[in-house]
Design an enzyme around this catalytic site. Structure first.
Site, PDB file in Angstrom:
ATOM      1  N   HIS A  66     -55.942-126.392   9.168  1.00 36.00           N
ATOM      2  CA  HIS A  66     -56.839-127.538   9.366  1.00 36.00           C
ATOM      3  C   HIS A  66     -56.078-128.817   9.719  1.00 36.00           C
ATOM      4  O   HIS A  66     -56.559-129.634  10.497  1.00 36.00           O
ATOM      5  CB  HIS A  66     -57.673-127.798   8.100  1.00 36.00           C
ATOM      6  CG  HIS A  66     -58.636-126.682   7.826  1.00 36.00           C
ATOM      7  ND1 HIS A  66     -59.190-126.437   6.592  1.00 36.00           N
ATOM      8  CD2 HIS A  66     -59.141-125.725   8.649  1.00 36.00           C
ATOM      9  CE1 HIS A  66     -59.975-125.382   6.658  1.00 36.00           C
ATOM     10  NE2 HIS A  66     -59.969-124.927   7.895  1.00 36.00           N
ATOM     11  N   ARG A 104     -56.051-100.804   1.173  1.00 40.09           N
ATOM     12  CA  ARG A 104     -55.171-101.851   0.632  1.00 40.09           C
ATOM     13  C   ARG A 104     -55.695-103.207   1.110  1.00 40.09           C
ATOM     14  O   ARG A 104     -55.768-103.464   2.311  1.00 40.09           O
ATOM     15  CB  ARG A 104     -53.732-101.619   1.126  1.00 40.09           C
ATOM     16  CG  ARG A 104     -52.766-102.721   0.767  1.00 40.09           C
ATOM     17  CD  ARG A 104     -51.343-102.392   1.260  1.00 40.09           C
ATOM     18  NE  ARG A 104     -50.411-103.427   0.888  1.00 40.09           N
ATOM     19  CZ  ARG A 104     -49.913-104.342   1.717  1.00 40.09           C
ATOM     20  NH1 ARG A 104     -50.253-104.345   2.999  1.00 40.09           N
ATOM     21  NH2 ARG A 104     -49.067-105.245   1.281  1.00 40.09           N
ATOM     22  N   ASN A 193     -46.800-109.500  -1.501  1.00 42.18           N
ATOM     23  CA  ASN A 193     -46.567-108.924  -0.182  1.00 42.18           C
ATOM     24  C   ASN A 193     -45.445-109.681   0.535  1.00 42.18           C
ATOM     25  O   ASN A 193     -45.534-110.889   0.726  1.00 42.18           O
ATOM     26  CB  ASN A 193     -47.846-109.023   0.659  1.00 42.18           C
ATOM     27  CG  ASN A 193     -47.650-108.470   2.064  1.00 42.18           C
ATOM     28  OD1 ASN A 193     -47.426-107.271   2.228  1.00 42.18           O
ATOM     29  ND2 ASN A 193     -47.706-109.331   3.070  1.00 42.18           N
ATOM     30  N   ASN A 336     -43.049-102.553   4.323  1.00 42.59           N
ATOM     31  CA  ASN A 336     -43.745-102.861   5.573  1.00 42.59           C
ATOM     32  C   ASN A 336     -42.703-102.898   6.673  1.00 42.59           C
ATOM     33  O   ASN A 336     -41.698-103.602   6.542  1.00 42.59           O
ATOM     34  CB  ASN A 336     -44.394-104.251   5.528  1.00 42.59           C
ATOM     35  CG  ASN A 336     -45.533-104.336   4.530  1.00 42.59           C
ATOM     36  OD1 ASN A 336     -45.954-103.327   3.954  1.00 42.59           O
ATOM     37  ND2 ASN A 336     -46.038-105.534   4.316  1.00 42.59           N
ATOM     38  N   GLU A 408     -47.345-100.919   5.157  1.00 43.99           N
ATOM     39  CA  GLU A 408     -47.845-101.420   6.451  1.00 43.99           C
ATOM     40  C   GLU A 408     -46.994-100.868   7.572  1.00 43.99           C
ATOM     41  O   GLU A 408     -45.764-100.879   7.500  1.00 43.99           O
ATOM     42  CB  GLU A 408     -47.737-102.951   6.552  1.00 43.99           C
ATOM     43  CG  GLU A 408     -48.834-103.708   5.886  1.00 43.99           C
ATOM     44  CD  GLU A 408     -48.696-105.216   6.086  1.00 43.99           C
ATOM     45  OE1 GLU A 408     -48.213-105.656   7.146  1.00 43.99           O
ATOM     46  OE2 GLU A 408     -49.082-105.945   5.163  1.00 43.99           O
TER      47      GLU A 408
HETATM   48  C1  NOJ Z   1     -47.111-108.149   7.772  1.00 42.93           C
HETATM   49  C2  NOJ Z   1     -48.132-108.943   7.042  1.00 42.93           C
HETATM   50  O1  NOJ Z   1     -48.233-108.484   5.728  1.00 42.93           O
HETATM   51  C3  NOJ Z   1     -49.494-108.942   7.710  1.00 42.93           C
HETATM   52  O2  NOJ Z   1     -50.261-109.924   7.103  1.00 42.93           O
HETATM   53  C4  NOJ Z   1     -49.332-109.162   9.204  1.00 42.93           C
HETATM   54  O3  NOJ Z   1     -50.561-109.281   9.840  1.00 42.93           O
HETATM   55  C5  NOJ Z   1     -48.535-108.010   9.763  1.00 42.93           C
HETATM   56  N1  NOJ Z   1     -47.220-108.045   9.186  1.00 42.93           N
HETATM   57  C6  NOJ Z   1     -48.381-108.035  11.283  1.00 42.93           C
HETATM   58  O4  NOJ Z   1     -47.657-109.146  11.664  1.00 42.93           O
END
Ligand code: NOJ
Length: 542
Positions: A66, A104, A193, A336, A408
């Site tokens: 914002h 998740r 995360n 991830n 991820e």
């Molecule tokens: C990791 C992140 O946790 C997620 O929020 C993001 O969208 C993805 N990478 C892709 O960039």
């Protein structure tokens, strides 16, 4: 022949679909273990919208988007995004159609605690997540909840956010509330995360909220507090909840595999150092036998801090008690990963063009990508599946073969339903996961990113990661399965990667998606296809 098959046939005849069949030289079928877990993911800020609905508080991402829209590629924000705050029932149906075991998602801290503190608990916020969890359970889908996916209440940021140790008891209060409210129903938790992103991209460089751009110091303070906060929460869960709630709790780290640029010892050393700085920063304190930060981080940052005139290392140190507190605080290794980089050391005297001091200068590794690698919708993401295999094998070796969940993995494009490149990406990355499993890596599950197109942080809506397309221009944010959704659903159903399975999108679906994206203009080619199809379907019914 059913109507769908018939429509697909017609589409093929009319040349409307584009399935570029997989490489004939690839092994066509690979099977995962029977008990392998499949999942799909999203995160609260990226999909929920309803940024100020009911009594929700402002998060650091509300604040950033914002107040500094120019920092977002398309100057957008996630005020409404995919509108999951209202469309959650449909989201669950989409998850169901993918045949996954796990969904998740994350909880937005300021939706539950608008000030960040326990002085104001939002009943409406609680109701939203409670409904979502119940709906998932109704269909036998396991909710996997991330407690923190980057939505810090802005009021806490004004106290310094993760750089202030005050965050530790406050995060613990928030987590306790979640265990009390949802722990009876949620059996897999992750605390945080991608701590690396939270700290280095949030505080070290101007990339993620809160966008500090203050290299070399606050990211290490953030990491220090974050590790302690994580450990406190895990101990609280284990001591007070785990026996009766019977869940698992862990953390999700992230990395792009740093492949040595050449076979030289220097490049191999740079690769190992990068792994220790990216994964080891958080992984070593939690998963290694010895605990504490990786020695290479301790030594390099202490040495450079001294040279730079600091009186003590910019990397804070843990007491022995803290090392013990943090060690072992994860029931699984959440990872991830999306891509691979080529790495080489930063010149002989570490004299490249990094800012001094900075995390990158401390690490002393230069990263690049091979322009020949297949690209995606994101400049940083190239499809290099061997990186996933090497990463999983590294975790196995480094941390004594822990249970791993790929929390991820996925790829972006610029939009569209016929996402055959995403199909190839999933097939090839899953092949690498399977290679690692077959060589002894203890990979328990794989969670695709992402359930649907959503707000991609600084990239806004310019990069799409979804298995489902979302029409952001439509008031109902209509969701449509892409080709990849069908392929992933089949993999989850059968446990098999089948390179020959390349379904087509029904022409009616394509037409609807195009219509809703362009307002209402009907594409004549599509219209004739549909009319012809309906005619044939009618003929068949007679
Ligand atoms: C990791 C992140 O946790 C997620 O929020 C993001 O969208 C993805 N990478 C892709 O960039």
């Amino acid at each position: 022949m059913n109507a769908t098959t018939l429509l697909a046939l017609i589409a093929t005849l009319l040349g409307l679909s584009c399935s570029n069949v997989g490489d004939a030289t690839t092994v066509t079928q690979r099977r995962f273990p029977n008990d392998f877990l499949w999942g799909v993911a999203s995160s609260s800020y990226q999909v929920e919208g309803a940024w100020d609905a009911d009594d929700k508080g402002e998060s650091i991402w509300d604040h950033l988007t914002h107040n500094f829209p120019e920092k977002i590629a398309d100057k957008s924000n996630a005020d409404t995004t995919s509108d999951s705050y209202h469309q959650w029932r449909q989201d669950v149906q989409m998850v169901r159609q993918l045949n996954v075991n796990i969904y998740r998602f994350s909880i937005a801290w300021p939706r539950i605690l608008p000030t960040g503190y326990m002085n104001h608990i939002s009943n409406k916020g609680i109701k939203y997540y409670s409904n979502l969890i119940d709906e998932l359970l109704r269909y036998n889908i396991t909710p996997m909840v991330t407690i923190y996916h980057w939505e810090l209440p802005q009021r806490l940021q004004e106290l310094g956010g993760w750089t202030n140790p005050e965050i530790i008891p406050v995060f613990k209060d928030y987590a306790r509330l979640l265990f009390e409210l949802f722990g009876g129903r949620v059996k897999i938790w992750t605390t945080i995360n991608e701590p690396w992103h939270v700290c280095e991209h949030g505080y070290g460089v101007d990339y993620m909220a809160p966008s500090y751009d203050y290299p070399g110091i606050p990211s290490y303070l953030c990491g220090h507090n974050l590790l302690k906060a994580h450990a406190e929460v895990v101990h609280m869960y284990r001591n007070e909840y785990q026996a009766k709630q019977r869940g698992k709790i862990g953390i999700t780290l992230d990395v792009s595999w740093p492949e040595a640029k050449t076979n030289s010892d220097e490049d191999k050393e740079a690769s190992e150092r990068a792994m220790q700085f990216y994964v080891g920063w958080f992984g070593h304190p939690i998963f290694s036998k010895r605990g504490n930060y990786p020695q290479v981080m301790i030594d390099r940052i202490a040495g450079m801090s001294k040279e730079q005139g600091f009186t003590r290392s910019r990397l804070p140190s843990f007491t022995l008690e803290e090392i013990h507190l943090i060690r072992g605080t994860s029931d699984f290794f959440g990872i991830n990963s999306y891509t691979t980089n080529l790495v080489t050391p930063n010149g002989h005297n570490n004299t490249g063009n990094f800012r001094i001091p900075s995390y990158n200068h401390d690490m002393g590794v230069v990263e690049e990508q091979d322009p020949e690698w297949p690209g995606s919708g994101s400049p940083w993401l190239k499809a290099v599946p061997f990186g996933m295999y090497k990463l999983l094998m590294w975790i196995k070796r480094e941390y004594n073969n822990p249970p791993i969940i790929v929390t991820e993995n996925g790829v972006s494009d610029k939009g569209g339903l016929e996402d055959y490149a995403r199909v190839d990406y999933y097939n090839s990355y899953l092949t690498s996961v399977l290679d690692a499993i077959e060589e002894g890596a203890n990979v328990k599950g794989y969670i695709a990113w992402s359930l649907m197109d959503s707000f991609e942080w600084k990239a806004g809506f310019t990069e799409k990661f979804g298995l489902y397309h979302v029409d952001f221009n439509h008031p109902d944010k209509i969701r449509t399965p892409k080709v990849s959704a069908k392929v992933f659903a089949k993999i989850c159903e059968t446990n098999v990667i089948d390179w020959h399975y390349r379904p087509q999108v029904d022409p009616i679906v394509i037409m609807n998606a195009r219509r809703s994206a362009s307002g209402a203009s009907i594409n004549l080619a599509c219209l004739s296809t549909v009319l012809l199809s309906l005619l044939l379907v009618n003929l068949m019914r007679r």
